[in-house]
Design an enzyme around this catalytic site. Sequence first.
Site, PDB file in Angstrom:
ATOM      1  N   THR A 120       0.820  -1.218   0.000  1.00  0.00           N
ATOM      2  CA  THR A 120       0.000   0.000   0.000  1.00  0.00           C
ATOM      3  C   THR A 120       0.846   1.258   0.000  1.00  0.00           C
ATOM      4  O   THR A 120       1.963   1.273   0.535  1.00  0.00           O
ATOM      5  CB  THR A 120      -0.909   0.020   1.260  1.00  0.00           C
ATOM      6  OG1 THR A 120      -1.535   1.301   1.377  1.00  0.00           O
ATOM      7  CG2 THR A 120      -0.109  -0.217   2.535  1.00  0.00           C
ATOM      8  N   TYR A 144      -1.918   0.289  10.039  1.00  0.00           N
ATOM      9  CA  TYR A 144      -2.167  -0.372   8.757  1.00  0.00           C
ATOM     10  C   TYR A 144      -0.935  -0.274   7.867  1.00  0.00           C
ATOM     11  O   TYR A 144      -0.406  -1.283   7.388  1.00  0.00           O
ATOM     12  CB  TYR A 144      -3.384   0.254   8.060  1.00  0.00           C
ATOM     13  CG  TYR A 144      -3.536  -0.181   6.629  1.00  0.00           C
ATOM     14  CD1 TYR A 144      -3.817  -1.507   6.320  1.00  0.00           C
ATOM     15  CD2 TYR A 144      -3.378   0.721   5.580  1.00  0.00           C
ATOM     16  CE1 TYR A 144      -3.940  -1.926   4.997  1.00  0.00           C
ATOM     17  CE2 TYR A 144      -3.507   0.318   4.261  1.00  0.00           C
ATOM     18  CZ  TYR A 144      -3.787  -1.012   3.977  1.00  0.00           C
ATOM     19  OH  TYR A 144      -3.892  -1.418   2.667  1.00  0.00           O
TER      20      TYR A 144
END
Length: 332
Positions: A120, A144
């Site tokens: 990501t 995250y």
Amino acid sequence: MREGTVLVTGGAGYIGSHAVLALLDAGWKVVVVDNLVTGFDWAVDPRAALVVADIADDEKVRAAIRAHGVIAIMHFAGSVVVPESVTDPLKYYRNNTAASRALIESAVAEGVKHFIFSSTAATYGIPEVVPVREDSPKRPINPYGMSKLMTEIMLGDVAAAHPVNYAALRYFNVAGADPQGRSGQSTAGATHLIKVAVEAATGKRGHVSVFGTDFDTPDGTGVRDYIHVSDLAAAHVDALDLLIARPGESHILNAGYGRGFSVLQVLDAVDRVTNVTIERRLEGRRAGDPDALIADNGAILAALPWRPKHDDLEGIVKDALAWERKLAERQG
């Protein structure tokens, strides 16, 4: 038909189900491992085998690798809601980092040579320079992003110690749905802007919240690089071909289009496509939201034959909208 099978973790989820379609369409055999906590068994193409299991279940994962003759793993399983990662960090380090470690160990133990990881742009945190390059500083600002970066680091160490190569694709903002209507984003309570906007346009939501109007951008709202999920899935198939062709090389690549749209530009596009004016509610900024996050995609264009086929904002919205309507019929 290609030789060998690709194991897709999280293949019953949003991006994973599109990767399954792309692999099958390219002639690969596929086995999906998904615990169905957030995925749906009906989202898995019937041409693929489905094993309902957690990726940290070594016994079931290794049995699946052996039974299906797996030569490569595409790893999409994990938790993906950034605000939740801040309030429940241990969930993210368990589902994204610890479970990935178990999966990588299973791959090494069973002799799987190729590993493709769903990473990501959150690994960059708030970038100092936009567009962002792969060698930009990695300073995640939430669990995250950190949990994904830790998995990238693990893969680098494992590739140095074992006969494994890997590709980590750092996604920017994934949106849209399969143009043939075979899959789309189906999770309830999604937080992605285009998904939220088409839910509002079809009456599932009353409004769309615009978080922040004082960013350093032309209209004051955050700018993001939106990539069509089918283009992203195609990049994974090309990355797998590269890993097989060059077994000594690994790659970390941004997956984006290299251009961005603001929140208001996206909502205007949804208005145009749907002929509905979505109610916008202006709210305060969320902690840690960068002004703009756009990929420098020069590396992926140089490394792979991949070229975007769906890089039109209104086209992305149309595919997302068509899926939303299909989903409403299914749930109706």
